[in-house]
Scaffold this motif. Structure first.
Motif, PDB file in Angstrom:
ATOM      1  N   SER A  32      10.663 -48.469  85.592  1.00 40.87           N
ATOM      2  CA  SER A  32      10.933 -47.379  84.549  1.00 40.87           C
ATOM      3  C   SER A  32      10.221 -47.577  83.386  1.00 40.87           C
ATOM      4  O   SER A  32       9.488 -46.749  82.634  1.00 40.87           O
ATOM      5  N   MET A  33      10.121 -48.856  82.940  1.00 42.74           N
ATOM      6  CA  MET A  33       9.261 -49.231  81.634  1.00 42.74           C
ATOM      7  C   MET A  33       7.725 -49.090  81.659  1.00 42.74           C
ATOM      8  O   MET A  33       7.229 -48.691  80.735  1.00 42.74           O
ATOM      9  N   ALA A  34       7.371 -49.470  82.986  1.00 42.10           N
ATOM     10  CA  ALA A  34       5.949 -49.283  83.265  1.00 42.10           C
ATOM     11  C   ALA A  34       5.313 -47.907  83.485  1.00 42.10           C
ATOM     12  O   ALA A  34       4.203 -47.810  83.122  1.00 42.10           O
ATOM     13  N   GLU A  35       6.325 -47.189  83.721  1.00 39.90           N
ATOM     14  CA  GLU A  35       5.753 -45.733  84.064  1.00 39.90           C
ATOM     15  C   GLU A  35       6.347 -44.722  83.302  1.00 39.90           C
ATOM     16  O   GLU A  35       5.919 -43.373  83.409  1.00 39.90           O
ATOM     17  N   ASN A  36       6.929 -44.824  82.191  1.00 42.11           N
ATOM     18  CA  ASN A  36       7.503 -43.695  81.214  1.00 42.11           C
ATOM     19  C   ASN A  36       6.915 -44.291  79.747  1.00 42.11           C
ATOM     20  O   ASN A  36       7.094 -45.571  79.420  1.00 42.11           O
TER      21      ASN A  36
END
Length: 434
Positions: free
Chosen positions: A26-30
């Motif tokens: 989630s942190m890498a993609e948003n």
């Protein structure tokens, strides 16, 4: 102007920030990430077997865990929204209010969890993406040398092939979001009273005098491996009954995912490199593989793990004698060793592995009682309840699961072997509560 991507991590049984695939993705993609946890009221209601699904011991441990998760996420600049509602009621509202594009969550495959997910999906726009992750294994499903439908029915076959052909993945790194990502929210973690319990003080005799939470789990690893070096004698002491250090006691943190099996595995490897490798260090890995195995048995067999005939579909003449069940629960059977273990469970929410095997065997093989009632009682009481291990072990002991020898425990002999001086029995029977 392009819309910022917003993701939410829906925490279930993965209540940690370290080695958490859903959180990392989630942190890498948003550009913006929030997290959420639901205290589902159904988890604190009575089941069809007459027990609360979650009793006070695990409820308190869960509250401590979510409190620590909230703090740890804030350090990463991620807010944890906490709800005391059914997920299908609060998640759709949260998605709209926060304009969420993607929901990240740990994949679960047992009936109740799948039903909840279906209910959530049915109330959310098709434009919202659901991204599940298998985050609870030692050996990831992509890496085991079996198709799920061909997982062996005997543990040794599973273990030897996995040890030969599977690799444990590296732990995932913890990222940090920008400070602006941390939003304020009004969601408060419910009190134990709000979940339907009175607060309590732990019994001083307990073998599990620990708190819930990821920091507590890591502290226990530090203590058991490095400060006391008890890992080095684990195989010799693991059948103990009294005190906190006869076994690792990692299971409650593993059960709700406040530590991952991989984190423990790689710390064992680190210990072996620095202190030394022996039968004990291997045996803790062996136990982690057992834990994986019951997850794969459950993944392969689905609802059969909850059926009276188990995964073997065996027929026995099971009884539901209320008086016998009452005596077992309250530690008033004809076997003092069974009684001591059952009183320990009732007073603390903990029981040793040796105790569990004996009381389950007595319930199913001596009293011939419907094993699912015993499993439901364990589900209610155990601080380390895990659906796969609980039902896997109960089927195993009851002759409807993965024990090729269908053994029955000789309780007096077990008591003599593991409690020869009756210290454990004296500890719990001297203040027997009726």
């Amino acid at each position: 102007m392009q819309k910022k991507q917003k993701g939410v991590v829906w925490f279930r049984n993965d209540l940690r920030v370290n080695d958490n695939e859903s959180l990392t993705n989630s942190m890498a993609e948003n550009e913006s990430v929030i997290a959420m946890y639901c205290f589902d009221p159904r988890h604190f209601e009575q089941t069809s077997f007459g027990f609360k699904k979650t009793e006070k011991f695990r409820a308190k441990f869960l509250l401590e865990t979510v409190t620590e998760l909230k703090d740890n996420l804030e350090k990463l600049n991620i807010a944890l929204l906490v709800y005391h509602e059914k997920p299908e009621d609060c998640i759709p509202k949260m998605v709209i209010e926060n304009e969420i594009d993607t929901i990240y969550f740990q994949e679960e495959w047992t009936t109740e969890e799948m039903k909840v997910l279906e209910n959530v999906k049915s109330k959310i726009s098709d434009s919202v993406v659901f991204k599940p992750a298998y985050n609870q294994f030692l050996f990831h499903p992509e890496d085991v040398p079996f198709e799920i439908n061909f997982i062996p029915n005997v543990f040794t076959q599973f273990r030897t092939k996995c040890e030969k052909y599977s690799k444990v993945k590296a732990e995932l790194l913890v990222l940090t979001m920008a400070k602006a990502n941390l939003i304020t929210n009004d969601g408060k973690i419910p009190s134990i009273e709000a979940l339907g319990f009175s607060d309590f003080v732990s019994d001083s005799r307990t073998a599990f005098p620990f708190h819930g939470g990821e920091n507590e789990a890591l502290k226990r690893v530090e203590d058991y491996f490095w400060e006391t070096k008890k890992l080095g004698v684990y195989k010799l002491t693991r059948n103990g009954l009294i005190g906190k250090d006869f076994s690792s006691k990692f299971s409650p943190w593993l059960a709700n995912g406040s530590i991952s099996a991989k984190t423990i595995y790689w710390e064992i490897i680190n210990y072996e490199q620095q202190i030394g490798k022996n039968e004990s260090t291997y045996w803790l890995i062996f136990e982690l593989i057992w834990r994986d195995y019951f997850k794969y048995v459950s993944l392969k067999n689905g609802n059969s793990i909850f059926k009276i005939g188990g995964i073997l579909d065996k027929e026995y003449d099971w009884k539901t004698n209320k008086s016998a069940i009452h005596n077992w629960i309250n530690g008033t059977t004809a076997e003092p060793f069974v009684n001591a273990n059952m009183i320990e469970l009732k007073q603390t929410g903990w029981m040793s592995n040796r105790g569990r095997q004996n009381v389950a065997s007595y319930f199913a093989k001596n009293l011939l009682l419907d094993w699912r009632i015993g499993a439901a009682y364990f589900e209610s009481m155990l601080v380390d309840y895990d659906v796969h291990s609980n039902y896997g072990n109960w089927m195993y002991v009851s002759g409807v699961g993965n024990d090729p020898r269908d053994r029955k425990f000789n309780i007096p002999l077990q008591a003599e072997r593991y409690d020869g001086e009756s210290k454990f029995q004296k500890l719990w029977l001297q203040q027997q509560l009726f």
